[in-house]
Design an enzyme around this catalytic site. Structure first.
Site, PDB file in Angstrom:
ATOM      1  N   ASN A 377      46.107   0.904  23.193  1.00 38.50           N
ATOM      2  CA  ASN A 377      47.493   0.865  22.833  1.00 38.50           C
ATOM      3  C   ASN A 377      47.981   2.230  22.898  1.00 38.50           C
ATOM      4  O   ASN A 377      48.593   2.814  23.687  1.00 38.50           O
ATOM      5  CB  ASN A 377      47.665  -0.209  21.608  1.00 38.50           C
ATOM      6  CG  ASN A 377      49.294  -0.118  21.548  1.00 38.50           C
ATOM      7  OD1 ASN A 377      50.103   0.400  22.205  1.00 38.50           O
ATOM      8  ND2 ASN A 377      49.510  -0.964  20.311  1.00 38.50           N
ATOM      9  N   ASP A 378      47.709   2.660  21.601  1.00 39.86           N
ATOM     10  CA  ASP A 378      48.595   4.405  21.376  1.00 39.86           C
ATOM     11  C   ASP A 378      48.164   5.241  22.284  1.00 39.86           C
ATOM     12  O   ASP A 378      49.089   5.856  22.520  1.00 39.86           O
ATOM     13  CB  ASP A 378      47.746   4.614  20.033  1.00 39.86           C
ATOM     14  CG  ASP A 378      48.211   3.880  18.794  1.00 39.86           C
ATOM     15  OD1 ASP A 378      49.499   3.103  19.015  1.00 39.86           O
ATOM     16  OD2 ASP A 378      47.665   3.939  17.686  1.00 39.86           O
ATOM     17  N   ILE A 379      46.983   5.043  23.013  1.00 35.76           N
ATOM     18  CA  ILE A 379      46.605   6.089  24.032  1.00 35.76           C
ATOM     19  C   ILE A 379      47.436   5.885  25.367  1.00 35.76           C
ATOM     20  O   ILE A 379      47.344   6.892  26.024  1.00 35.76           O
ATOM     21  CB  ILE A 379      45.063   6.123  24.278  1.00 35.76           C
ATOM     22  CG1 ILE A 379      44.675   4.958  24.878  1.00 35.76           C
ATOM     23  CG2 ILE A 379      44.247   6.598  23.067  1.00 35.76           C
ATOM     24  CD1 ILE A 379      43.420   5.079  25.524  1.00 35.76           C
ATOM     25  N   THR A 380      48.389   5.032  25.131  1.00 37.32           N
ATOM     26  CA  THR A 380      49.102   4.685  26.546  1.00 37.32           C
ATOM     27  C   THR A 380      50.540   4.974  26.129  1.00 37.32           C
ATOM     28  O   THR A 380      51.581   4.792  27.059  1.00 37.32           O
ATOM     29  CB  THR A 380      49.005   3.449  27.222  1.00 37.32           C
ATOM     30  OG1 THR A 380      49.414   2.326  26.185  1.00 37.32           O
ATOM     31  CG2 THR A 380      47.481   3.312  27.489  1.00 37.32           C
ATOM     32  N   SER A 418      48.304   3.403  14.892  1.00 37.83           N
ATOM     33  CA  SER A 418      49.394   4.261  14.470  1.00 37.83           C
ATOM     34  C   SER A 418      50.528   3.230  13.974  1.00 37.83           C
ATOM     35  O   SER A 418      51.347   3.873  13.274  1.00 37.83           O
ATOM     36  CB  SER A 418      49.916   4.938  15.599  1.00 37.83           C
ATOM     37  OG  SER A 418      50.506   4.453  16.360  1.00 37.83           O
TER      38      SER A 418
END
Lengths: 451, 97
Positions: A377-380, A418
């Site tokens: 999720n966050d890394i995209t 996050s």
């Protein structure tokens, strides 16, 4: 006590270790480098045993063999998904070993107290921190423990007490004061590692890795042994560099990771009203069939549901039946230890030549038909690039939003680690496939095989 | 003098470590961690020295033998885990089968 032959052997051992790390620069020399490391270690142990007095030999041999048996058995038995925990445990034992050696020296001979205190302090932090990391990675702690009241004040106070007890030892040099130093190092490492969340674990594990290296160096100083000093320095450098790479990949400093636990989640409130397009595995299979370039983005969710084998099958069918190009994109902090995703993909038998790091793959999303994001999720999150108020702002991300179609395989619409909403979920070219990562992928494979 | 000599070696080794580790491919960062973890078990050499010069049944003997044991778990376990990981990175002969 230290003759010239032994000195030269230790030099050789150090060189073997350096070459071993060097060999990890390419996957096809990597196995050889592990063997070089083993050779160096055996050489060091045997030659040391050889020159030491016979006293205690039997006991020492029993200790070595018992350790070897336990170590090898647990390494063979551990499931690949539990590797981060296993590495943390081994790391901790090395740290504890340094601490014990330092205490034994206190009782035994007079040496420099600075070296001894550093071995104890760093070794203890490496040990206790690793044990907490192990328990957290196993999922043994409830979330409540993540937020102690006055967390930072408490930590700072403990840190100051620890430094004070260190000074106390350097002045009085008694075994009691060394014991106090150990206790405060224990407490402090617990207080610091306990609140760190799962996604930041790769960073903590890297720091502890560096600690166990520097603890070995400190022991090396106290027994005047160059092999320990050199090896410890290299391990320390390795842990430090990994920490640097990881913190850079999330655009936060180490201090922020350890002492600042973000709670903001108010960003993007307006987006909540927007609608989400969801798709079934059948829909996804249909679109995948007609795609010629597919990029798969795995995250911790893939590890959690062990979807890597299903992914391998999906890539295989897409390549061989539909002639598509399939690549894998890895973010530096995906997973629970550095390089975690690479290991899991390799386990499933995915060729490492199909697996790409962030900087190499990012320009390719623009021409991709499908980005298949599985358990990430966050890394995209594109907000990291555009939205200044986002807690993720400034963190390098995978540019999946540039692909023609983006699939998110997720259990819910929930936020990532996050606690930030991902605007990509609501984008026009995004389709959410709700469900377990492994089951969804298996269903897609089934459809692809029939279609 | 000895301490300066050892300190020099330490600083130079840090530099070697720095350059060698940057050369490691990111795909192998997990094995890097477990290999470096295994070689940090070299602390066993220190434990062996202390153990060999300890009196029987003295506290230092118990401590140092325990240290040998723990370092041994670290070493053998670390190398075995690395071996398992790296074996998976071996190039597949039948690439897509």
């Amino acid at each position: 006590m230290l003759n010239i032959e032994l000195f030269l052997i230790y030099l050789l051992v150090s060189i073997l270790f350096i070459v071993a790390i060097r060999g990890l620069s390419r996957p096809n020399t990597a196995l050889l480098s592990n063997r070089l490391g083993m050779t160096g270690m055996l050489l060091a142990i045997i030659s040391t045993m050889f020159v030491l007095p016979e006293q205690n030999h039997i006991l020492i041999l029993i200790a070595i063999f018992a350790g070897a048996l336990i170590g090898i058995m647990s390494a063979i038995k551990v499931k690949i998904t539990a590797l981060p925990q296993m590495v943390a445990v081994f790391n901790g034992l090395g740290g504890l070993s340094s601490t014990l050696v330092a205490f034994a020296q206190m009782k035994n001979m007079q040496t420099q107290y600075l070296d001894i205190s550093l071995s104890v302090a760093i070794g203890t932090i490496a040990f206790m921190g690793s044990m907490i990391a192990y328990l957290k990675l196993q999922g043994n702690f409830a979330k409540i423990l993540r937020k102690l009241p006055f967390h930072n004040v408490f930590n700072l106070a403990l840190f100051i007490i620890m430094i004070f007890s260190w000074g106390n030892f350097l002045v009085y040099s008694t075994i009691d004061s060394l014991f106090y130093l150990m206790c405060f190092a224990l407490l402090w490492s617990v207080a610091v590692t306990m609140p760190v969340g799962g996604a930041d674990m790769p960073i903590v594990v890297s720091v502890l890795n560096a600690c166990s290296g520097f603890a070995a160096t400190a022991v090396g100083f106290s027994v005047s042994n160059v092999a320990l000093i050199i090896t410890g320095a290299i391990v320390g450098a390795s842990g430090t560099i990994l920490t640097f790479i990881m913190t850079k990949a999330i655009n936060r400093s180490l201090l922020e990771v350890l002492f600042y636990n973000q709670t903001k989640d108010e960003v993007l409130k307006d987006i909540k009203d927007k609608t989400v397009r969801s798709a079934s595995p059948e829909d996804a299979a249909f679109i995948l069939e007609n795609s010629s370039k597919i990029i798969i983005v795995p995250g911790f969710g893939m590890a959690a549901s062990e979807a890597q084998f299903a992914l391998k099958n999906m890539a295989f069918v897409l390549k061989n039946k539909y002639g598509a190009s399939v690549k894998f994109a890895i973010h530096p902090v995906a997973g629970r230890m550095p390089g975690h995703m690479n290991v899991l993909l390799a386990e499933a038998g995915i060729d490492y030549e199909d697996v790409f790091e962030m900087d190499d793959i990012n320009p390719e999303f623009r021409t991709a038909d499908v980005a298949y994001v599985i358990g990430a999720n966050d890394i995209t999150n594109p907000a990291a690039k555009t939205l200044k108020t986002s807690p993720l702002y400034g963190m390098p991300v995978l540019d999946v939003y540039k692909a023609k179609t983006v699939f998110f395989v997720k259990r819910t619409l929930g936020t990532g680690y996050s606690k930030t909403d991902n605007p990509l979920f609501f984008a026009d070219n995004t389709m959410m496939i709700f469900g377990d990562a492994k089951k969804v992928t298996e269903n897609i494979v089934k459809d692809l095989e029939q279609g | 003098m000895t301490i300066l000599f050892l300190f020099t070696i330490f600083i130079l080794a840090c530099f070697i470590g720095y350059f060698v580790v940057w050369g490691v491919t990111p795909a192998l960062h997990s094995p890097l961690m477990s290999v470096s973890n295994a070689i940090s078990g070299i602390v066993i050499v220190g434990a062996l020295y202390v153990a060999a010069y300890s009196d029987n049944l003295a506290i230092s003997e118990i401590l140092s033998i325990s240290a040998v044991f723990l370092a041994s778990v670290n070493i053998f376990g670390g190398f075995a885990v690395s071996e398992r990981m790296l074996a998976m990175f071996k190039k597949k002969d039948n690439k897509n089968a």
